[in-house]
Motif scaffolding. Structure first.
Motif, PDB file in Angstrom:
ATOM      1  N   LEU A   1      11.151  -2.554  31.532  1.00  0.00           N
ATOM      2  CA  LEU A   1      11.420  -2.198  30.139  1.00  0.00           C
ATOM      3  C   LEU A   1      10.688  -3.136  29.193  1.00  0.00           C
ATOM      4  N   PHE A   2      10.583  -4.398  29.572  1.00  0.00           N
ATOM      5  CA  PHE A   2       9.900  -5.385  28.733  1.00  0.00           C
ATOM      6  C   PHE A   2       8.412  -5.485  29.057  1.00  0.00           C
ATOM      7  N   SER A   3       8.069  -5.432  30.333  1.00  0.00           N
ATOM      8  CA  SER A   3       6.661  -5.596  30.704  1.00  0.00           C
ATOM      9  C   SER A   3       5.827  -4.379  30.305  1.00  0.00           C
ATOM     10  N   GLU A   4       6.317  -3.165  30.598  1.00  0.00           N
ATOM     11  CA  GLU A   4       5.563  -1.954  30.268  1.00  0.00           C
ATOM     12  C   GLU A   4       5.807  -1.492  28.834  1.00  0.00           C
ATOM     13  N   GLY A   5       6.937  -1.885  28.266  1.00  0.00           N
ATOM     14  CA  GLY A   5       7.228  -1.508  26.874  1.00  0.00           C
ATOM     15  C   GLY A   5       6.920  -2.608  25.883  1.00  0.00           C
ATOM     16  N   ARG A   6       6.158  -3.610  26.313  1.00  0.00           N
ATOM     17  CA  ARG A   6       5.934  -4.812  25.519  1.00  0.00           C
ATOM     18  C   ARG A   6       5.421  -4.533  24.111  1.00  0.00           C
ATOM     19  N   GLU A   7       4.513  -3.565  23.956  1.00  0.00           N
ATOM     20  CA  GLU A   7       3.892  -3.296  22.663  1.00  0.00           C
ATOM     21  C   GLU A   7       4.882  -2.795  21.622  1.00  0.00           C
TER      22      GLU A   7
END
Length: 359
Positions: free
Chosen positions: A109-115
């Motif tokens: 959730l944080f790594s791929e949704g970082r932007e």
């Protein structure tokens, strides 16, 4: 029970212990409060449910043997501050995590949704930053990191973090109302960014969908305010959650409320003739068709088709989707000539708009 001598209240004590997540210092504070005030353990449990942050920060009920009376809240607050010294993303990461449902939280959730997260947090978790932030929190015993196996296929696992329920309360209380609101909006945007777009027909994405399910429901539920500008994310996630239930789990009765909420959000914020409203209408129609209500399904699918043709145009791919769904519906109803015409139109649009080898 050992501290208060209230053996008759053992049942209430066990229930409270579960609420406190077994934390010894929280047990100590609860027992001290019950002794000092003379209240029952059940009454303390009610007090805790109403105002957990207040109960965990009562200095009058702390043990002087533990760091000269440091409360549960202060203990975790100090630990969070220390973690922030180790890595700048540690404090915002645990605040974000505390606002999610009390489930294992996929780090994707944080790594791929970082932007979708605000700065400086977004930049601080890129590359190896997220792992470093998690390591800082783990070093202070604020989170656990675990690989959670899929419920249906143990060979598939998801890298997650988990928070103790009292850590969650303390971390959430660090953020003011406005920060919590903006943080939830960012979490929703990140969720919409990573939720599988073809979840209804792509089995390899189902383990991720299962792991995100409770988190997504909590972020889009009836009790969640819809901030201006977040409507498309709400609508998308709700429709995807419904699609998963319709096509994967056959939980039709659970899918319909999700689509109704998505439709209500879209009609209120975007208007009854918006393409996203049409998407909701079409998906309700498809759901009704799956349930065997062809008459009800046809009304919704035709309304969606009308909106899409008027707003997007007759050659838009979304219009083709409506024609396709309506064509199959008419086929099931026995109107074969009209069905063939709609399906052929849908095919022509797709051949025109898509590459020849598109699935």
């Amino acid at each position: 029970v050992a501290r208060t001598g209230r053996t008759a209240e053992r049942g209430s004590a066990l229930a409270l212990s579960k609420t406190l997540g077994g934390l010894p210092l929280a047990h100590e504070q609860a027992a001290a409060y019950c002794d000092r005030v003379g209240t029952t353990i059940a009454e303390y449990a009610k007090r805790f449910q109403i105002a957990p942050s207040v109960a965990m920060d009562s200095t009058r009920d702390t043990s002087r043997e533990y760091r000269d009376g440091l409360t549960v809240s202060k203990t975790f607050a100090v630990a969070i501050d220390e973690a922030a010294k180790i890595h700048s993303a540690a404090e915002p990461l645990i605040v974000y995590a505390s606002l999610l449902a009390p489930e294992p939280i996929p780090l994707v959730l944080f790594s791929e949704g970082r932007e979708k997260f605000s700065e400086p947090f977004a930049s601080s978790i890129k590359e190896g930053g997220l792992n470093e932030a998690v390591a800082a929190l783990r070093a202070l015993a604020l989170v656990d990191r675990e690989s959670v196996p899929d419920e249906r296929d143990a060979s598939i696992s998801t890298d997650c973090v988990r928070l103790h329920r009292l850590v969650r309360q303390v971390a959430a209380s660090r953020a003011e109302v406005q920060r919590r609101t903006s943080a939830r909006d960012e979490l929703l945007a990140a969720l919409a960014n990573i939720y599988p777009p073809r979840v209804s027909s792509d089995p390899p994405t189902w383990p991720l969908a299962r792991r995100l399910d409770t988190i997504a429901i909590a972020l889009t539920g009836e009790d969640c305010a819809v901030s201006p500008g977040t409507e498309p994310a709400h609508i998308y996630v709700l429709n995807q959650l419904a699609a998963y239930r319709r096509e994967v789990t056959a939980a039709f009765s659970m899918a319909r409320p999700l689509l109704d909420r998505a439709r209500a959000i879209s009609e209120k914020a975007l208007g009854p003739d918006h393409p996203l409203t049409a998407m909701c209408l079409n998906n309700i129609g498809v759901l009704l068709d799956t349930q065997g209500d062809q008459g009800g399904a046809r009304a919704f699918c035709e309304k969606a088709r009308t909106i899409r043709e008027a707003v997007l145009g007759p050659d838009h791919l979304d219009t083709a989707d409506s024609l396709n769904d309506l064509g199959f519906l008419l086929q099931y109803q026995g109107d074969l000539d009209q069905s063939q015409m709609l399906l052929e139109r849908a095919l022509m649009i797709r051949e025109k708009q898509l590459e020849p080898d598109h699935p």
